[in-house]
Design an enzyme around this catalytic site. Structure first.
Site, PDB file in Angstrom:
ATOM      1  CG  ASP A   1      -6.383  -6.166   7.070  1.00 26.62           C
ATOM      2  OD1 ASP A   1      -5.756  -7.165   6.688  1.00 26.62           O
ATOM      3  OD2 ASP A   1      -6.517  -5.140   6.372  1.00 26.62           O
TER       4      ASP A   1
ATOM      5  CE  LYS B   1      -2.177  -2.341   3.261  1.00 24.22           C
ATOM      6  NZ  LYS B   1      -3.087  -2.844   4.272  1.00 24.22           N
TER       7      LYS B   1
HETATM    8  C1  BGC Z   1      -1.447  -6.393   2.737  1.00 24.37           C
HETATM    9  C2  BGC Z   1      -2.248  -7.396   3.532  1.00 24.37           C
HETATM   10  C3  BGC Z   1      -3.562  -6.786   3.994  1.00 24.37           C
HETATM   11  C4  BGC Z   1      -4.305  -6.173   2.825  1.00 24.37           C
HETATM   12  C5  BGC Z   1      -5.600  -5.517   3.239  1.00 24.37           C
HETATM   13  C6  BGC Z   1      -2.301  -5.799   1.638  1.00 24.37           C
HETATM   14  O1  BGC Z   1      -1.589  -4.799   0.973  1.00 24.37           O
HETATM   15  O2  BGC Z   1      -0.316  -6.994   2.178  1.00 24.37           O
HETATM   16  O3  BGC Z   1      -1.512  -7.859   4.643  1.00 24.37           O
HETATM   17  O4  BGC Z   1      -4.332  -7.786   4.593  1.00 24.37           O
HETATM   18  O5  BGC Z   1      -3.481  -5.232   2.182  1.00 24.37           O
HETATM   19  O6  BGC Z   1      -5.408  -4.508   4.150  1.00 24.37           O
END
Ligand code: BGC
Length: 476
Positions: free
Chosen positions: A195, A159
């Protein structure tokens, strides 16, 4: 009028590659299954793109959890601190959202954890919790290799985050360090969870059929309950149920090129301008972090070709990340023939000269991008349902895209049905705040199990003492 429909036809044709057939989706599903299996096997895991990280969560809540807990939720653009009272099925919760400035998201790890600790201290002060040391669940929503319920090493940021000095480190240690440095609060970390795990736990608390948790928000990911025998990387031999929640991290699906048959030049462009180039390619086709950017990329391309906005864009249209994902939901929420949200969104990116036909074409692009995302999500969910082979499975789902896009869930309901063996029924259940409640629930289960262990140890000690007394008496 004839010229108008000509343009429309051209835009339609130019964006056809975004429409996926069921044959393509079934191929995506077959590939995903193969990759999930490779992630689970010890031998193939090191080279697998989907890592299938075992969590240390082996059981869902049984309804007897009780007490006051704190939870931290870090994973999107905000950070949240919560205090939750759990009493069986009842919850009482207070929470506060703290923004994480961009400079911290891309700064140093120390700055990030100091910021988290400061927000926590402010929250505890405000809620008169400073003199307590409450059990805490930490939702940390990034790919982590867990080494225990309270030990999780960050593998790589996803992200919008890229804080230095955190990859490879245990995030619980970093949190404890930052808290200790302040010296004004104390914490008792009982669990660190993704999450998706929080979502599964929070749904399972209400619905015992829940076996899967999915987030379709800023990021895209899932977890599900897998048989211990299939999780070759799990090496904890503590007695307990013979299953464990696996965090798939399937956002990385396609990082090895297997999805190139459905990816487009626009997907390549989004990837090029992202913080983690070459990684999380599946997530980049689906999640809220990239949805607006995909639409912008398509619209900018069509404008350059003279098919939109009279061939005249704006600086914003040609600048990465200027088209918010929230615009996609807003534009698609405009009823047929009404363009209130569409016009407002275009005004924000300086495209006041857009015509009615541009509005319609932009809506078509938004629809194609979000429908493709919903269909890819559906193919992924169907893959797990077909693998679990259960007569009925409830899937807990959370995340801004699923919750706020006007027809994402309807599209998914339908497509999961088309791609799943009809013998395996399913319910898509909207999760209520999995990241917050879920983390508190995992902490609550951990506290309960710890108390049970202590009780057992005490009972064992007492029986040894009484055995010794018997021996003493017998020898007297
Ligand atoms: C992360 C995950 C997370 C998901 C939703 C992804 O970018 O790698 O660990 O569960 O985003 O938040």
């Amino acid at each position: 009028m004839a010229a108008t429909s000509e343009l429309r036809k051209k835009v339609d044709l130019a964006t056809r590659s975004l429409v996926l057939t069921n044959d393509q989706l079934e191929k995506v599903s077959a590939l995903l299954l193969k990759e999930l299996n490779e992630g689970l096997r010890r031998e193939t895991n090191p080279i697998a793109s989907i890592k299938m990280y075992p969590t240390y969560v082996r059981d869902v809540p049984d309804g007897s959890e009780k007490g006051k807990f704190m939870a931290l939720d870090l994973g999107g653009t905000n950070f949240r601190v919560l205090v939750i009272d759990i009493d069986g099925d009842d919850f009482r919760m207070e929470n506060e959202i703290f923004a994480i400035p961009q400079s911290i998201m891309t700064g140093t790890g120390e700055q990030l954890f100091d910021h988290i600790a400061e927000c926590m201290a402010n929250f505890m002060e405000k809620h008169n919790l400073k003199e307590y040391k409450l059990p805490l669940g930490f939702t940390f929503s990034f790919p982590c290799r867990q080494e225990g319920l309270t030990k999780a090493r960050l593998v790589s940021w996803t992200k919008g985050f890229s804080c230095s000095g955190v990859e490879g480190e245990d995030v619980v240690t970093l949190l404890r360090k930052a808290v200790k440095k302040r010296g004004d609060i104390e914490i008792d970390v009982m669990a660190v969870v993704n999450d998706t795990t929080g979502t599964l736990m929070s749904c399972a608390h209400k619905n015992r059929e829940c076996r899967m948790g999915v987030i379709i928000g800023t990021g895209f990911n899932s977890c599900y309950m897998e048989e211990l025998d299939n999780v070759e990387l799990y090496d904890d031999d503590t007695p307990g149920p013979n299953k464990v929640i696996v965090n798939t991290e399937w956002g990385a699906f396609g990082d090895n090129g297997v999805l190139d048959f459905v990816r487009t030049d626009w997907d390549d462009e989004v990837n090029t301008y992202s913080l983690n180039k070459g990684r999380q390619l599946f997530e980049k086709m689906i999640s809220g972090m990239y949805m607006g950017e995909l639409v912008r990329s398509v619209a900018a391309h069509l404008t350059r070709q003279g098919l939109m906005f009279g061939g005249k864009g704006s600086d914003e249209l040609f600048t990465p990340h200027m088209f918010k994902s929230a615009y996609v939901s807003a534009i698609e929420s405009d009823p047929k023939g009404v363009y209130t949200n569409t016009k407002a969104s275009l005004d924000e990116i300086n495209l006041q000269h857009a015509t009615l036909e541009d509005y319609e074409n932009l809506k078509l692009i938004c629809n194609r991008i979000s429908t493709r995302a919903a269909h890819l999500c559906s193919a992924s969910l169907a893959t797990v349902l077909n693998r679990l082979k259960r007569p009925h499975t409830t899937i807990g789902i959370d995340g801004s895209v699923y919750k706020y896009h006007p027809n994402f869930n309807v599209l998914m309901e339908q497509k999961v049905g088309e791609l799943t063996n009809p013998e395996y029924k399913y319910t898509l259940m909207l999760s209520e705040d999995g990241s917050g409640r879920g983390a508190a629930l995992v902490a609550a289960v951990a506290v309960r199990q710890q108390e049970e262990l202590k009780k057992r140890a005490r009972a064992k000690k007492n029986s040894v003492i009484s055995m010794n007394d018997d021996v003493v008496q017998a020898t007297q």
